[in-house]
Design a protein around this motif. Sequence first.
Motif, short mmCIF file in Angstrom:
data_model
loop_
_atom_site.label_atom_id
_atom_site.label_comp_id
_atom_site.label_asym_id
_atom_site.label_seq_id
_atom_site.Cartn_x
_atom_site.Cartn_y
_atom_site.Cartn_z
N CYS A 157 0.85 -1.18 0.00
CA CYS A 157 0.00 0.00 0.00
C CYS A 157 0.89 1.23 0.00
CB CYS A 157 -0.91 0.00 1.24
SG CYS A 157 -1.90 1.52 1.41
N GLN A 158 0.55 2.18 -0.83
CA GLN A 158 1.30 3.44 -0.94
C GLN A 158 0.34 4.61 -0.75
OE1 GLN A 158 2.09 2.16 -4.84
NE2 GLN A 158 4.29 1.97 -4.55
N ILE A 159 0.76 5.58 0.05
CA ILE A 159 -0.05 6.76 0.30
C ILE A 159 0.79 8.00 0.02
CG2 ILE A 159 -1.47 8.03 1.96
CD1 ILE A 159 -1.76 5.41 3.54
N SER A 160 0.32 8.82 -0.92
CA SER A 160 0.97 10.09 -1.21
C SER A 160 0.11 11.20 -0.61
CB SER A 160 1.13 10.27 -2.72
OG SER A 160 -0.14 10.40 -3.34
N GLU A 161 0.38 12.43 -0.96
CA GLU A 161 -0.35 13.55 -0.39
C GLU A 161 -1.77 13.69 -0.94
OE1 GLU A 161 2.24 16.84 -1.03
OE2 GLU A 161 3.86 15.95 0.15
N ASP A 162 -2.09 12.94 -2.00
CA ASP A 162 -3.44 13.07 -2.56
C ASP A 162 -4.04 11.78 -3.09
OD1 ASP A 162 -1.88 12.68 -4.78
OD2 ASP A 162 -2.28 14.63 -5.69
N ALA A 163 -3.37 10.64 -2.90
CA ALA A 163 -3.92 9.37 -3.39
C ALA A 163 -3.40 8.20 -2.57
CB ALA A 163 -3.56 9.18 -4.87
N GLN A 221 -8.79 8.72 -3.43
CA GLN A 221 -8.17 9.99 -3.79
C GLN A 221 -8.68 11.08 -2.85
OE1 GLN A 221 -9.10 10.01 -8.16
NE2 GLN A 221 -6.89 10.21 -8.37
N LYS A 222 -7.83 12.01 -2.54
CA LYS A 222 -8.17 13.05 -1.57
C LYS A 222 -9.28 13.95 -2.10
CE LYS A 222 -5.99 16.70 1.21
NZ LYS A 222 -4.71 17.40 1.50
N ASN A 223 -10.24 14.21 -1.25
CA ASN A 223 -11.32 15.14 -1.56
C ASN A 223 -10.97 16.49 -0.94
OD1 ASN A 223 -13.63 16.60 -1.90
ND2 ASN A 223 -14.99 15.17 -0.84
N GLU A 224 -10.58 17.42 -1.77
CA GLU A 224 -10.13 18.73 -1.28
C GLU A 224 -11.26 19.50 -0.61
OE1 GLU A 224 -7.16 19.63 -1.12
OE2 GLU A 224 -6.06 18.37 -2.55
N GLU A 225 -12.51 19.15 -0.90
CA GLU A 225 -13.63 19.88 -0.33
C GLU A 225 -14.09 19.29 1.00
OE1 GLU A 225 -16.69 19.99 -3.25
OE2 GLU A 225 -15.53 21.21 -4.67
N SER A 226 -13.54 18.16 1.39
CA SER A 226 -13.93 17.52 2.64
C SER A 226 -13.39 18.30 3.84
CB SER A 226 -13.41 16.08 2.69
OG SER A 226 -13.64 15.51 3.97
N PRO A 227 -14.18 18.41 4.92
CA PRO A 227 -13.69 19.06 6.14
C PRO A 227 -12.68 18.19 6.90
CG PRO A 227 -15.87 18.17 6.52
CD PRO A 227 -15.58 17.99 5.05
N ASP A 228 -12.60 16.91 6.53
CA ASP A 228 -11.70 15.98 7.19
C ASP A 228 -10.29 16.06 6.61
OD1 ASP A 228 -13.64 14.86 8.91
OD2 ASP A 228 -14.33 13.52 7.32
N SER A 229 -9.31 15.77 7.44
CA SER A 229 -7.94 15.65 6.95
C SER A 229 -7.85 14.47 6.00
CB SER A 229 -6.97 15.45 8.13
OG SER A 229 -7.18 14.17 8.72
N TRP A 230 -6.78 14.40 5.24
CA TRP A 230 -6.57 13.31 4.28
C TRP A 230 -6.56 11.96 4.99
CZ3 TRP A 230 -7.28 10.61 0.42
CH2 TRP A 230 -6.34 9.83 -0.26
N PHE A 231 -5.87 11.84 6.10
CA PHE A 231 -5.81 10.56 6.80
C PHE A 231 -7.16 10.18 7.40
CE2 PHE A 231 -0.97 10.00 7.74
CZ PHE A 231 -0.75 9.95 6.38
N LYS A 232 -7.93 11.16 7.85
CA LYS A 232 -9.27 10.86 8.36
C LYS A 232 -10.18 10.39 7.23
CE LYS A 232 -9.25 13.77 12.50
NZ LYS A 232 -9.86 14.93 13.18
#
Length: 207
Positions: A8-14, A24-35
Amino acid sequence: MRSITAYCQISEDACYVNGDVVAQKNEESPDSWFKQLYKDLAIEYPKFYKMDMLSQAGFLGSEFIKQTYPGLISSYAEDEVALLFANSESSADTDIRFKESYQDKGSPSPSLFVYTLPNIVLGELAIRNKFYGENMFAVLPKFAPDFFLQYGQIMFETGSKAVLAGWLGILEGKVEVSVFLIEQNKPDGLQFNKQNVIKCASPDDQA
């Protein structure tokens, strides 16, 4: 033959599992990427929210592997899975937050102090999965595939049947995370060699 059977690989947006995008990271989410990733897993483990980002990174990587391949890790006895992790930042991300908690509030945060050692992630993984085998967390100048090859070999030669390994690069917004499972006598997967360890640690190459 030793093989990397899942990674498993995790970058700053996927987030990728075996090279395939699973989130993939949802930039509109109120949650942090890890959450966001934690919620994608749809599991109940409230302690996740108390962890620092380094421990969350190791947790998420191992959970995505487990969820994609049910039973892959749980098929081993508690003392047969070794943990082998490394990074180049130690716990600096949490250390900075701990220092800021003292400067901003006048007293250091005990909840952050708990995570001011990089090997705490090993404890979190051991508690979550009941992994009681050999474990090692190294702080290296940079990613070193030979470290994983050499130390992984030692772990196998001293009785481990599987090694959960990872590179956890976390520092002030930087996310370079790779977690991979190495197993013995498995015909499937990637051969456990330098080229494939590098492949497993390069999420940006999967896009």
